[in-house]
Design an enzyme around this catalytic site. Structure first.
Site, PDB file in Angstrom:
ATOM      1  N   ASN A 185       0.895  -1.218   0.092  1.00  0.00           N
ATOM      2  CA  ASN A 185       0.114   0.036   0.011  1.00  0.00           C
ATOM      3  C   ASN A 185       0.735   1.083  -0.013  1.00  0.00           C
ATOM      4  O   ASN A 185       0.474   2.316   0.230  1.00  0.00           O
ATOM      5  CB  ASN A 185      -0.975  -0.022   1.276  1.00  0.00           C
ATOM      6  CG  ASN A 185      -0.236  -0.164   2.335  1.00  0.00           C
ATOM      7  OD1 ASN A 185       1.067  -0.044   2.577  1.00  0.00           O
ATOM      8  ND2 ASN A 185      -1.158  -0.603   3.641  1.00  0.00           N
ATOM      9  N   ARG A 223       3.394   7.030  11.703  1.00  0.00           N
ATOM     10  CA  ARG A 223       2.742   6.708  12.756  1.00  0.00           C
ATOM     11  C   ARG A 223       2.634   7.976  13.800  1.00  0.00           C
ATOM     12  O   ARG A 223       3.403   8.845  14.030  1.00  0.00           O
ATOM     13  CB  ARG A 223       3.614   5.566  13.441  1.00  0.00           C
ATOM     14  CG  ARG A 223       3.655   4.161  13.041  1.00  0.00           C
ATOM     15  CD  ARG A 223       2.307   3.682  13.166  1.00  0.00           C
ATOM     16  NE  ARG A 223       2.362   2.167  12.420  1.00  0.00           N
ATOM     17  CZ  ARG A 223       1.831   1.914  11.291  1.00  0.00           C
ATOM     18  NH1 ARG A 223       1.376   2.882  10.401  1.00  0.00           N
ATOM     19  NH2 ARG A 223       2.043   0.826  10.651  1.00  0.00           N
ATOM     20  N   GLN A 237      -5.174   3.402  18.467  1.00  0.00           N
ATOM     21  CA  GLN A 237      -5.935   3.482  17.320  1.00  0.00           C
ATOM     22  C   GLN A 237      -7.001   2.133  17.684  1.00  0.00           C
ATOM     23  O   GLN A 237      -6.286   1.213  18.008  1.00  0.00           O
ATOM     24  CB  GLN A 237      -5.305   3.233  15.967  1.00  0.00           C
ATOM     25  CG  GLN A 237      -4.595   4.164  15.370  1.00  0.00           C
ATOM     26  CD  GLN A 237      -4.146   4.071  14.068  1.00  0.00           C
ATOM     27  OE1 GLN A 237      -3.748   5.118  13.371  1.00  0.00           O
ATOM     28  NE2 GLN A 237      -4.461   3.213  13.264  1.00  0.00           N
ATOM     29  N   HIS A 282      -7.263   5.976  10.164  1.00  0.00           N
ATOM     30  CA  HIS A 282      -6.046   5.357   9.479  1.00  0.00           C
ATOM     31  C   HIS A 282      -6.829   4.827   8.162  1.00  0.00           C
ATOM     32  O   HIS A 282      -6.826   3.224   8.335  1.00  0.00           O
ATOM     33  CB  HIS A 282      -5.511   4.265  10.399  1.00  0.00           C
ATOM     34  CG  HIS A 282      -4.226   3.916   9.885  1.00  0.00           C
ATOM     35  ND1 HIS A 282      -3.385   3.259  10.802  1.00  0.00           N
ATOM     36  CD2 HIS A 282      -3.458   4.109   8.781  1.00  0.00           C
ATOM     37  CE1 HIS A 282      -2.029   2.953  10.209  1.00  0.00           C
ATOM     38  NE2 HIS A 282      -2.205   3.378   8.656  1.00  0.00           N
TER      39      HIS A 282
HETATM   40  P1  NDP Z   1      10.366   1.640   4.085  1.00  0.00           P
HETATM   41  O1  NDP Z   1      10.973   0.671   5.178  1.00  0.00           O
HETATM   42  O2  NDP Z   1      10.673   1.596   2.670  1.00  0.00           O
HETATM   43  O3  NDP Z   1      11.041   3.107   4.475  1.00  0.00           O
HETATM   44  C1  NDP Z   1      11.452   3.649   5.997  1.00  0.00           C
HETATM   45  C2  NDP Z   1      12.447   4.512   5.739  1.00  0.00           C
HETATM   46  O4  NDP Z   1      12.678   4.926   6.971  1.00  0.00           O
HETATM   47  C3  NDP Z   1      13.805   3.776   5.315  1.00  0.00           C
HETATM   48  O5  NDP Z   1      14.130   4.545   4.107  1.00  0.00           O
HETATM   49  C4  NDP Z   1      14.599   3.996   6.752  1.00  0.00           C
HETATM   50  O6  NDP Z   1      15.924   4.141   6.489  1.00  0.00           O
HETATM   51  C5  NDP Z   1      14.008   5.256   7.215  1.00  0.00           C
HETATM   52  N1  NDP Z   1      14.379   5.336   8.588  1.00  0.00           N
HETATM   53  C6  NDP Z   1      14.064   4.477   9.651  1.00  0.00           C
HETATM   54  N2  NDP Z   1      14.455   4.892  10.764  1.00  0.00           N
HETATM   55  C7  NDP Z   1      14.928   6.258  10.599  1.00  0.00           C
HETATM   56  C8  NDP Z   1      15.164   7.393  11.160  1.00  0.00           C
HETATM   57  N3  NDP Z   1      15.575   7.323  12.467  1.00  0.00           N
HETATM   58  N4  NDP Z   1      15.624   8.447  10.800  1.00  0.00           N
HETATM   59  C9  NDP Z   1      15.544   8.604   9.400  1.00  0.00           C
HETATM   60  N5  NDP Z   1      15.016   7.346   8.510  1.00  0.00           N
HETATM   61  C10 NDP Z   1      14.699   6.692   9.149  1.00  0.00           C
HETATM   62  O7  NDP Z   1       8.956   1.721   4.626  1.00  0.00           O
HETATM   63  P2  NDP Z   1       7.666   2.429   3.924  1.00  0.00           P
HETATM   64  O8  NDP Z   1       7.975   3.654   3.314  1.00  0.00           O
HETATM   65  O9  NDP Z   1       6.998   1.218   3.112  1.00  0.00           O
HETATM   66  O10 NDP Z   1       6.793   2.731   5.131  1.00  0.00           O
HETATM   67  C11 NDP Z   1       7.170   3.518   6.009  1.00  0.00           C
HETATM   68  C12 NDP Z   1       6.292   3.731   7.160  1.00  0.00           C
HETATM   69  O11 NDP Z   1       4.870   4.175   6.848  1.00  0.00           O
HETATM   70  C13 NDP Z   1       6.140   2.218   7.800  1.00  0.00           C
HETATM   71  O12 NDP Z   1       6.810   1.798   8.890  1.00  0.00           O
HETATM   72  C14 NDP Z   1       4.492   2.424   8.477  1.00  0.00           C
HETATM   73  O13 NDP Z   1       4.892   2.915   9.850  1.00  0.00           O
HETATM   74  C15 NDP Z   1       4.011   3.546   7.773  1.00  0.00           C
HETATM   75  N6  NDP Z   1       2.862   3.078   6.832  1.00  0.00           N
HETATM   76  C16 NDP Z   1       1.719   3.714   7.015  1.00  0.00           C
HETATM   77  C17 NDP Z   1       0.706   3.388   6.261  1.00  0.00           C
HETATM   78  C18 NDP Z   1      -0.799   4.082   6.445  1.00  0.00           C
HETATM   79  O14 NDP Z   1      -1.694   3.388   5.942  1.00  0.00           O
HETATM   80  N7  NDP Z   1      -0.667   5.202   6.915  1.00  0.00           N
HETATM   81  C19 NDP Z   1       0.711   2.202   5.190  1.00  0.00           C
HETATM   82  C20 NDP Z   1       2.204   1.839   5.190  1.00  0.00           C
HETATM   83  C21 NDP Z   1       3.271   2.272   5.789  1.00  0.00           C
HETATM   84  P3  NDP Z   1      16.837   3.021   6.087  1.00  0.00           P
HETATM   85  O15 NDP Z   1      15.989   1.765   5.795  1.00  0.00           O
HETATM   86  O16 NDP Z   1      17.191   3.406   4.804  1.00  0.00           O
HETATM   87  O17 NDP Z   1      17.791   2.733   7.210  1.00  0.00           O
END
Ligand code: NDP
Length: 385
Positions: free
Chosen positions: A147, A285, A314, A333
């Site tokens: 998603n 989140r 939630q 959400h």
């Molecule tokens: P990804 O894992 O593709 O991306 C998350 C990114 O966050 C990665 O690039 C990671 O860095 C980075 N990251 C982690 N910790 C840190 C930090 N402390 N500082 C800076 N960057 C950080 O996940 P998605 O993009 O698919 O999803 C992201 C989040 O969105 C999910 O974890 C979820 O909580 C939320 N989400 C919400 C939804 C909704 O319905 N509202 C649906 C889907 C997701 P790296 O891996 O490069 O270290």
């Protein structure tokens, strides 16, 4: 034979199934990074149907029962008397959606003696106590990418809604009014603004790609830098810290997972360092932002608007201050659970279950925790750097 306990959000108040607005959803062939879509051997639902509510059952019942497994589906998830807690002690597999999370706390996991697999139907497994899952050897998997594009679309929608001040203008129309001066007194163009993307993973990167054509100046922060050609293509300015990022932007979008590093990150101090009249859209989140600090920043004018679709907890209680704070554009959400998103994550859950029951490996991109350690996607995104 296994017992699968599935927690889904309640059915529509108008009854199930709803009257669908469209007859089909577009066929997507692969994700932007080339990852293939969920590929179970079969599905027992029509893509575009409501699958995420109790009667939708993620389309799993026929498949599970034909193989002799038991499926229990409930939306009753809060407290020790909930159906979820009553069914938990002999469950082998728990499935839950972040939109209606069945929190698997250490206390609950202690009661779930047989649990070996927790599946997130969607993305974001912070509702599972991952440290306990690691300790207990429980596998945690989610349907990576299912998603992400939907969430990016929702983000762009909310950025535009806040900056252009869409919601009050819509309300003027509904109320029979036509005062244009009222309608535009907080309305700006996004063009020319500076936009900061916090975390450029799947969603953050898709937001960058979608916002670039609006003529904005893009900034981002992530733990790992994007390739130089990507930075160049979108004119990205990299910041090695969120603190430096937020000072230089008019709009901040938030796409990091909830971890110990990101919990409460958007606090009074960070907000005070932003430009007066900034906007935040956070579909990552709710707990990444300090609830009351956001309210204070909207009331003082530090923030001109806040939107997103994620709350803590939630469902949000009726008196949650984000429901009534000024200039917000919150939704429940929903961004990751459009009917198209549901079709993909329901198929992904089926693929994970097919692999699990057949003793085949789950794809690494779906894994968060396996064999007592972070694994796959979890090893990259959830583990401290
Ligand atoms: P990804 O894992 O593709 O991306 C998350 C990114 O966050 C990665 O690039 C990671 O860095 C980075 N990251 C982690 N910790 C840190 C930090 N402390 N500082 C800076 N960057 C950080 O996940 P998605 O993009 O698919 O999803 C992201 C989040 O969105 C999910 O974890 C979820 O909580 C939320 N989400 C919400 C939804 C909704 O319905 N509202 C649906 C889907 C997701 P790296 O891996 O490069 O270290």
């Amino acid at each position: 034979m296994a017992k699968v306990l599935c927690v889904l959000y309640p059915d529509p108040v108008t009854g199930f199934p709803p009257a669908y607005a469209r007859d089909s959803i577009p066929l997507i062939e692969s994700y932007p990074n080339g990852q293939s879509l969920p590929s179970p051997h079969a599905i027992d639902f029509t893509p575009g149907e409501l699958l995420g509510s109790v009667s939708g059952e993620l389309g799993l019942r026929t498949f599970l029962e034909a193989a002799g497994h038991t499926l229990v589906v409930t939306s009753d998830k809060e407290g020790p008397d909930s159906e979820f807690e009553r069914e938990l002690p002999d469950a082998d597999v728990v499935i839950s959606q972040p939109f209606w999370p069945a929190y698997l706390t250490p206390e609950r996991l202690a009661k779930a003696e047989r649990l070996s697999l927790a599946i997130t139907a969607g993305i974001g497994s912070d509702h599972v106590d991952l440290a306990t899952a690691i300790e207990r050897g429980i596998t945690v998997a989610e349907v990576t990418y299912s998603n992400s594009i939907g969430v990016a679309e929702h983000t762009v929608m909310q950025v535009l809604a806040l900056v252009r001040d869409y919601i009050p203008q819509y309300e003027i129309v509904i109320g029979g009014g036509w005062n244009i001066a009222d309608a535009v007194s907080r309305s700006y163009d996004l063009e020319g603004m500076e936009v900061g993307v916090f975390a450029a993973g799947r969603i953050g990167r898709a937001v960058i790609e979608r916002l670039a054509p609006f003529g904005v100046k893009l900034h981002y922060n992530d733990r790992y830098r994007l390739p130089a050609d990507v930075e160049e293509r979108y004119g990205l300015t990299f910041h090695d810290d969120i603190r430096s990022l937020v000072k230089e932007v008019d709009v901040l979008t938030v796409h990091a997972p909830l971890t110990e590093e990101t919990r409460g990150l958007i606090d009074d101090e960070l907000l005070a360092s932003m430009r007066r009249g900034s906007y935040i859209v956070n579909p990552a989140r709710g707990a990444i932002a300090d609830r009351d600090a956001v309210v204070r920043a909207l009331e003082s004018g530090r923030l001109a608007g806040y939107a997103g679709d994620v709350w803590a907890p939630q469902p949000a209680p009726a008196d949650h201050p984000w429901r009534s704070m000024p200039h917000h554009g919150m939704t429940p959400h929903t961004s990751g659970t459009s009917l198209a998103g549901q079709a993909r994550y329901a198929a992904g859950v089926r693929e994970i279950l097919e692999s699990w029951f057949a003793g085949r490996a789950i794809r690494p991109e779906y894994l968060i925790v396996e064999g007592g350690a972070y694994a796959g996607t979890g090893a990259h995104s959830y583990q401290a750097k």
